[in-house]
Design a protein around this motif. Structure first.
Motif, PDB file in Angstrom:
ATOM      1  N   ARG A 104       0.970  -1.206  -0.040  1.00  0.00           N
ATOM      2  CA  ARG A 104       0.073   0.141   0.099  1.00  0.00           C
ATOM      3  C   ARG A 104       0.960   1.323   0.025  1.00  0.00           C
ATOM      4  O   ARG A 104       0.945   1.933  -1.043  1.00  0.00           O
ATOM      5  N   PHE A 117      -8.632   2.059  -0.240  1.00  0.00           N
ATOM      6  CA  PHE A 117      -9.711   2.409  -0.994  1.00  0.00           C
ATOM      7  C   PHE A 117      -9.915   3.976  -0.824  1.00  0.00           C
ATOM      8  O   PHE A 117     -11.029   4.535  -0.477  1.00  0.00           O
ATOM      9  N   SER A 164      -9.918   7.979  -3.150  1.00  0.00           N
ATOM     10  CA  SER A 164     -10.504   8.263  -4.601  1.00  0.00           C
ATOM     11  C   SER A 164      -9.237   8.213  -5.536  1.00  0.00           C
ATOM     12  O   SER A 164      -8.258   9.147  -5.530  1.00  0.00           O
ATOM     13  N   LYS A 185      -9.218   9.457  -8.154  1.00  0.00           N
ATOM     14  CA  LYS A 185      -9.147  10.628  -9.247  1.00  0.00           C
ATOM     15  C   LYS A 185      -8.274  11.791  -8.247  1.00  0.00           C
ATOM     16  O   LYS A 185      -8.061  12.684  -8.898  1.00  0.00           O
ATOM     17  N   TRP A 186      -8.230  11.489  -6.973  1.00  0.00           N
ATOM     18  CA  TRP A 186      -7.802  12.654  -6.013  1.00  0.00           C
ATOM     19  C   TRP A 186      -6.316  13.088  -6.606  1.00  0.00           C
ATOM     20  O   TRP A 186      -5.200  12.190  -6.610  1.00  0.00           O
ATOM     21  N   TRP A 240      -3.920   8.941  -7.394  1.00  0.00           N
ATOM     22  CA  TRP A 240      -3.837   7.810  -6.835  1.00  0.00           C
ATOM     23  C   TRP A 240      -4.404   6.656  -7.804  1.00  0.00           C
ATOM     24  O   TRP A 240      -5.128   5.735  -7.250  1.00  0.00           O
ATOM     25  N   ASN A 266     -12.982   7.492   4.093  1.00  0.00           N
ATOM     26  CA  ASN A 266     -14.176   7.986   4.393  1.00  0.00           C
ATOM     27  C   ASN A 266     -15.224   6.821   4.428  1.00  0.00           C
ATOM     28  O   ASN A 266     -14.615   5.671   3.962  1.00  0.00           O
ATOM     29  N   LYS A 299     -17.441   6.122   2.042  1.00  0.00           N
ATOM     30  CA  LYS A 299     -17.403   5.422   0.993  1.00  0.00           C
ATOM     31  C   LYS A 299     -16.335   4.246   0.703  1.00  0.00           C
ATOM     32  O   LYS A 299     -16.450   3.245   0.099  1.00  0.00           O
ATOM     33  N   ASN A 333      -3.702  16.131   1.885  1.00  0.00           N
ATOM     34  CA  ASN A 333      -3.972  14.799   1.491  1.00  0.00           C
ATOM     35  C   ASN A 333      -5.269  14.127   1.493  1.00  0.00           C
ATOM     36  O   ASN A 333      -5.781  13.595   0.521  1.00  0.00           O
ATOM     37  N   ASN A 341      -7.974  16.603   1.819  1.00  0.00           N
ATOM     38  CA  ASN A 341      -8.991  17.576   1.477  1.00  0.00           C
ATOM     39  C   ASN A 341      -9.833  18.018   2.423  1.00  0.00           C
ATOM     40  O   ASN A 341     -11.011  18.343   2.321  1.00  0.00           O
ATOM     41  N   THR A 400       6.248  11.019   8.222  1.00  0.00           N
ATOM     42  CA  THR A 400       5.847  10.805   6.823  1.00  0.00           C
ATOM     43  C   THR A 400       7.075  11.203   5.746  1.00  0.00           C
ATOM     44  O   THR A 400       7.051  10.642   4.596  1.00  0.00           O
ATOM     45  N   HIS A 417       6.177   4.535  12.362  1.00  0.00           N
ATOM     46  CA  HIS A 417       6.231   4.287  10.910  1.00  0.00           C
ATOM     47  C   HIS A 417       7.146   5.375  10.556  1.00  0.00           C
ATOM     48  O   HIS A 417       6.737   6.649  10.264  1.00  0.00           O
ATOM     49  N   HIS A 439       9.749   6.818   7.630  1.00  0.00           N
ATOM     50  CA  HIS A 439      10.277   7.021   6.314  1.00  0.00           C
ATOM     51  C   HIS A 439      11.790   7.144   6.518  1.00  0.00           C
ATOM     52  O   HIS A 439      12.062   7.822   7.422  1.00  0.00           O
TER      53      HIS A 439
HETATM   54  C1  HMG Z   1     -10.558  11.813   0.806  1.00  0.00           C
HETATM   55  C2  HMG Z   1     -10.658  12.285  -0.379  1.00  0.00           C
HETATM   56  C3  HMG Z   1     -11.558  11.206  -1.013  1.00  0.00           C
HETATM   57  C4  HMG Z   1     -11.283  13.263  -0.393  1.00  0.00           C
HETATM   58  O1  HMG Z   1     -11.629  14.060  -1.721  1.00  0.00           O
HETATM   59  P1  HMG Z   1     -12.666  14.858  -2.101  1.00  0.00           P
HETATM   60  O2  HMG Z   1     -12.370  15.341  -3.448  1.00  0.00           O
HETATM   61  O3  HMG Z   1     -12.881  15.937  -1.085  1.00  0.00           O
HETATM   62  O4  HMG Z   1     -13.897  13.957  -1.866  1.00  0.00           O
HETATM   63  P2  HMG Z   1     -15.277  14.103  -2.498  1.00  0.00           P
HETATM   64  O5  HMG Z   1     -16.184  13.373  -1.295  1.00  0.00           O
HETATM   65  O6  HMG Z   1     -15.666  15.381  -2.911  1.00  0.00           O
HETATM   66  O7  HMG Z   1     -15.510  13.262  -3.675  1.00  0.00           O
HETATM   67  C5  HMG Z   1     -15.014  13.498  -4.885  1.00  0.00           C
HETATM   68  C6  HMG Z   1     -15.027  12.158  -5.908  1.00  0.00           C
HETATM   69  O8  HMG Z   1     -14.284  11.056  -5.291  1.00  0.00           O
HETATM   70  C7  HMG Z   1     -14.865  10.263  -5.043  1.00  0.00           C
HETATM   71  N1  HMG Z   1     -14.627   9.435  -4.022  1.00  0.00           N
HETATM   72  C8  HMG Z   1     -14.713   9.894  -2.572  1.00  0.00           C
HETATM   73  N2  HMG Z   1     -14.316   9.143  -1.880  1.00  0.00           N
HETATM   74  C9  HMG Z   1     -13.834   8.199  -2.456  1.00  0.00           C
HETATM   75  C10 HMG Z   1     -13.348   6.717  -2.268  1.00  0.00           C
HETATM   76  N3  HMG Z   1     -13.148   6.551  -0.678  1.00  0.00           N
HETATM   77  N4  HMG Z   1     -13.121   5.842  -3.205  1.00  0.00           N
HETATM   78  C11 HMG Z   1     -13.453   6.178  -4.388  1.00  0.00           C
HETATM   79  N5  HMG Z   1     -14.006   7.389  -4.744  1.00  0.00           N
HETATM   80  C12 HMG Z   1     -14.160   8.408  -3.824  1.00  0.00           C
HETATM   81  C13 HMG Z   1     -16.375  10.579  -5.212  1.00  0.00           C
HETATM   82  O9  HMG Z   1     -17.262   9.660  -5.401  1.00  0.00           O
HETATM   83  C14 HMG Z   1     -16.390  11.784  -6.176  1.00  0.00           C
HETATM   84  O10 HMG Z   1     -16.193  11.249  -7.356  1.00  0.00           O
HETATM   85  P3  HMG Z   1     -17.354  11.774  -8.649  1.00  0.00           P
HETATM   86  O11 HMG Z   1     -18.720  12.126  -8.236  1.00  0.00           O
HETATM   87  O12 HMG Z   1     -16.494  13.385  -8.773  1.00  0.00           O
HETATM   88  O13 HMG Z   1     -17.222  11.007  -9.782  1.00  0.00           O
HETATM   89  C15 HMG Z   1      -9.477  12.339  -1.217  1.00  0.00           C
HETATM   90  O14 HMG Z   1      -8.772  13.299  -0.716  1.00  0.00           O
HETATM   91  C16 HMG Z   1      -8.641  11.137  -1.065  1.00  0.00           C
HETATM   92  O15 HMG Z   1      -8.922   9.853  -1.581  1.00  0.00           O
HETATM   93  N6  HMG Z   1      -7.428  11.143  -0.513  1.00  0.00           N
HETATM   94  C17 HMG Z   1      -6.556  10.024  -0.372  1.00  0.00           C
HETATM   95  C18 HMG Z   1      -5.229  10.382  -0.482  1.00  0.00           C
HETATM   96  C19 HMG Z   1      -4.184   9.217  -0.051  1.00  0.00           C
HETATM   97  O16 HMG Z   1      -4.557   8.202  -0.399  1.00  0.00           O
HETATM   98  N7  HMG Z   1      -2.921   9.679   0.592  1.00  0.00           N
HETATM   99  C20 HMG Z   1      -2.247   8.699   0.753  1.00  0.00           C
HETATM  100  C21 HMG Z   1      -2.255   8.178   2.229  1.00  0.00           C
HETATM  101  S1  HMG Z   1      -0.751   7.856   2.863  1.00  0.00           S
HETATM  102  C22 HMG Z   1      -0.828   8.701   4.345  1.00  0.00           C
HETATM  103  O17 HMG Z   1      -1.829   9.666   4.421  1.00  0.00           O
HETATM  104  C23 HMG Z   1       0.234   8.559   5.142  1.00  0.00           C
HETATM  105  C24 HMG Z   1       0.417   7.217   5.852  1.00  0.00           C
HETATM  106  C25 HMG Z   1      -0.906   6.756   6.352  1.00  0.00           C
HETATM  107  O18 HMG Z   1       1.083   6.224   4.785  1.00  0.00           O
HETATM  108  C26 HMG Z   1       1.347   7.536   7.085  1.00  0.00           C
HETATM  109  C27 HMG Z   1       2.599   8.172   6.803  1.00  0.00           C
HETATM  110  O19 HMG Z   1       3.157   7.695   5.987  1.00  0.00           O
HETATM  111  O20 HMG Z   1       2.723   9.134   7.564  1.00  0.00           O
END
Ligand code: HMG
Length: 473
Positions: free
Chosen positions: A170, A205, A207, A209-210, A223, A250, A252, A279, A281, A346, A374, A376
C-alpha cells in the motif's frame, strides 16, 4: 576494518595460538548472513586470550600511542570518553563501548606493554566487544559481568517480540507512477504473507481521481495506482495467517472495502493542518469527524480499525510539528475506537532526539502497547528511530519490503524503512518477529525485479552480494 586488521595480524603470527583459532572461528562465523547479536559474542575468556596475543589490538591509535589518550600518566584521560568512573557506577553515558580503568597487578604480554608505557600500570578496557566500533582500537577485554550489565542497561526496555506491519503493497506501491499490474500486487502480498509477516496492509480504498496538492511534484500525481483496490482485496481476502488491513478515508471507502472482503481497516489523520488539507482535502478537525463516522460503521460490523497520524515530527510546509499536536490527534483516534495508532514520520525528518520527545507526549495519552511507529527513511534515521522507540516500550513497527515508497509531498523523501533491515536488526537484538528473512527477501526481489531497480534494503543488497560471491567460488 578493525576486525580485518586484527584477523590479519593473527594470521601473520608465527605460532598461532588457540586464541587465534578461536578468533578465526568467530570471524568466520561472523559472515553477513546472520547479524551479530549479543548472543554471538564469544566467551569472554576467548577475548581475553586474543588480547594477550594481540598487543597491537590493545594499543591506542596514531599519536595516542604511548603517552597519549589511552596510555596516560596518571588517572585522567584526555579523550572524550571518561576513564575515571567504574562501569557499575556510571549512568550518564549513552554508549556501551565506554572504557573504564582497572589497576593491573599481574603480567602477560599486554600488561608488560602497559607497564613499559605507563608508570601507573593502568589499562583501559572496553566493556563491550569493540568490533562494533571500528574507530576505537583500544583493548577489548570483556567480562561476563560487563556484557550482562550492557544488555541490562541498554536493552532491558526492548520487547521480546515485535509485530511488524508490512505496508509495502500500500504505502510503497501507492507512490509508484507506473501502474503495477494487479496480479503482481497480489503475488507480492502472497509472498509477504508466506514469509510470516503477521500484518500486510494490502491496498487503499481512496479516490483514484484525487490529485494531492503536492508541494514539489506539480499536479501530475494522483492515486490511480490504487484504482484496483477492489480486485486486489478480492484476490487476497481469503489468505490465512495474516491480517490484511486496507486504508479507508471516508464512509465510501469503508463500504467499498467491506464489500471487497476487507476484515480490517485503517483511517489516516494528520498532525499537520496543511498536510491534512493536501492529503484528504479537509482540516484535522473535519477529518476526525469523518473518521468518527467510519469508526462507528466499522464497530457495527466488528471490523477492527487502525489509526494513523501523519507528520508526527515534521511537515514539508509547516516545518516542525509540536509533540502536543501529535498527542492530541493520537488520543482522539484512540478514543474513537482505533485499536492501534501508528505514528508516521511521513517525510522522514525525525531523529531519535525528536522522536523521543514526540513519543513521550503521545505515551502520556495513549498506552505504549497501543502505539506503532512508521518511519520513512529519507535521512537514514529509521533504524535508530525504531531502536529508541523499542527502548521506550513500543512493540509494533511498520515497514515496507525493499524499502518501497516515497512521498509525493516532499521531494526526495524515501520509502518506509525496509522490512528486511528491520528484521535483520531485530534478529541481532534477539527480538522475535516470526518473519523468515530469506522468504521476505525473495518477496523483495520479486517486486524490485518487477519495478526494474535495486532493492532499497541494505540488508537485502548485502546478502545478495554474499550469495553472488559464494556462487563464484
Ligand atoms: C479523502 C478524499 C476522497 C477526499 O476527496 P474529495 O475530492 O474531497 O472527495 P469528495 O467526497 O468530494 O468526492 C470527490 C470524488 O471522489 C469520489 N470518492 C470520494 N471518496 C472516494 C473513495 N473512498 N473511493 C473512491 N472514490 C471516492 C467521489 O465519489 C467523487 O467522485 P465523482 O462524483 O466526482 O465522480 C481524497 O482526498 C482522497 O482519496 N485522499 C486520499 C489520499 C491518499 O490516499 N493519500 C495517501 C495516504 S498515505 C498517508 O496519508 C500517510 C500514511 C498513512 O502512509 C502514514 C505516513 O506515511 O505518515
Amino acid at each position: 576494518m578493525f576486525l580485518q586488521k586484527l584477523y590479519t595480524r593473527l594470521n601473520n603470527m608465527e605460532n598461532p595460538s588457540k586464541a587465534c583459532n578461536s578468533f578465526r572461528l568467530l570471524f568466520t562465523m561472523s559472515s553477513l548472513e546472520e547479524p551479530l547479536g549479543f548472543d554471538k559474542l564469544p566467551s569472554m575468556s576467548t577475548i581475553d586470550r586474543i588480547q594477550r596475543f594481540s598487543a597491537g589490538a590493545c594499543r591506542p591509535r596514531g599519536d595516542d600511542m604511548g603517552l597519549g589518550n589511552c596510555w596516560i600518566d596518571g588517572r585522567s584521560c584526555s579523550t572524550s570518553n571518561s576513564c575515571d568512573e567504574d562501569y557499575e557506577e556510571y549512568t550518564g553515558e549513552a554508549f556501551p563501548w565506554r572504557r573504564h580503568v582497572k589497576d593491573v597487578s599481574e603480567g602477560g604480554t599486554f600488561n608488560r606493554r602497559a607497564s613499559s608505557l605507563s608508570k601507573n600500570r593502568m589499562k583501559f578496557e572496553y566493556v563491550c566487544d569493540s568490533r562494533y566500533l571500528p574507530d576505537h582500537q583500544c583493548s577489548c577485554k570483556c567480562n561476563d559481568r560487563g556484557i550482562h550489565g550492557i544488555t541490562n542497561k541498554f536493552l532491558k526496555g526492548i520487547p521480546k517480540f515485535v509485530k511488524i506491519v508490512e505496508v509495502g503493497p500500500r504505502d510503497g506501491l501507492q507512490n509508484e507512477k507506473n501502474i503495477v499490474p494487479t496480479s503482481i500486487k497480489v503475488e507480492l502480498i502472497r509472498r509477504l504473507v508466506s514469509s510470516g509477516l503477521p500484518v500486510v496492509e494490502a491496498t487503499s480504498f481512496v479516490s483514484p481521481k484525487w490529485v494531492p496538492q503536492t508541494y514539489s511534484m506539480g499536479n501530475d500525481y494522483c492515486w490511480m495506482q490504487l484504482a484496483d483496490a477492489t480486485d486486489v482485496m478480492k484476490a487476497v481476502c481469503d489468505l490465512e495467517n495474516a491480517r490484511l488491513p486496507v486504508l479507508t478515508p471516508n464512509i465510501k471507502g469503508f463500504e467499498a472495502a467491506v464489500a471487497a472482503g476487507a476484515k480490517e481497516i485503517a483511517v489516516f489523520a494528520s498532525a499537520s493542518e496543511c498536510f491534512s488539507k493536501s492529503n484528504i482535502n479537509c482540516s484535522i478537525e473535519e477529518s476526525l469527524v469523518r473518521y468518527h463516522a467510519v469508526c462507528h460503521a466499522a464497530k457495527e460490523l466488528s471490523v477492527p480499525i487502525r489509526g494513523y497520524v501523519s507528520c508526527v515530527v515534521g511537515c514539508p510546509v509547516e516545518g516542525a510539528i509540536p509533540p502536543s499536536k501529535v498527542a492530541y490527534v493520537a488520543k482522539e483516534l484512540y478514543r474513537m475506537g482505533c485499536f492501534e495508532i501508528s505514528l508516521g514520520d511521513t517525510i522522514g525528518v525525525g531523529t531519535p532526539g525528536t522522536v523521543v520527545a514526540m513519543l513521550e507526549a503521545v505515551m502520556a495519552v495513549v498506552p505504549a502497547e497501543k502505539l506503532a511507529v512508521h518511519f520513512h527513511d529519507t535521512y537514514g534515521q529509521s533504524l535508530p528511530n525504531i531502536l529508541v522507540s523499542l527502548q521506550m516500550g513500543i512493540s509494533t513497527v511498520d515497514s515496507s519490503v525493499a524499502g518501497l515508497g516515497g512521498c509525493p509531498y516532499a521531494k526526495g523523501a524515501s520509502g518506509n524503512v525496509a522490512t528486511e533491515d528491520v528484521v535483520y536488526m531485530l534478529n541481532g537484538l534477539g527480538v522475535k518477529t516470526n518473519v523468515d528473512l530469506p522468504k521476505l527477501m525473495s518477496a523483495g526481489d520479486f517486486i524490485s525485479e518487477h519495478l526494474g531497480r535495486q532493492s532499497g534494503s541494505k540488508t537485502a543488497v548485502a546478502l545478495s552480494r554474499v550469495t553472488a560471491d559464494a556462487s563464484k567460488i
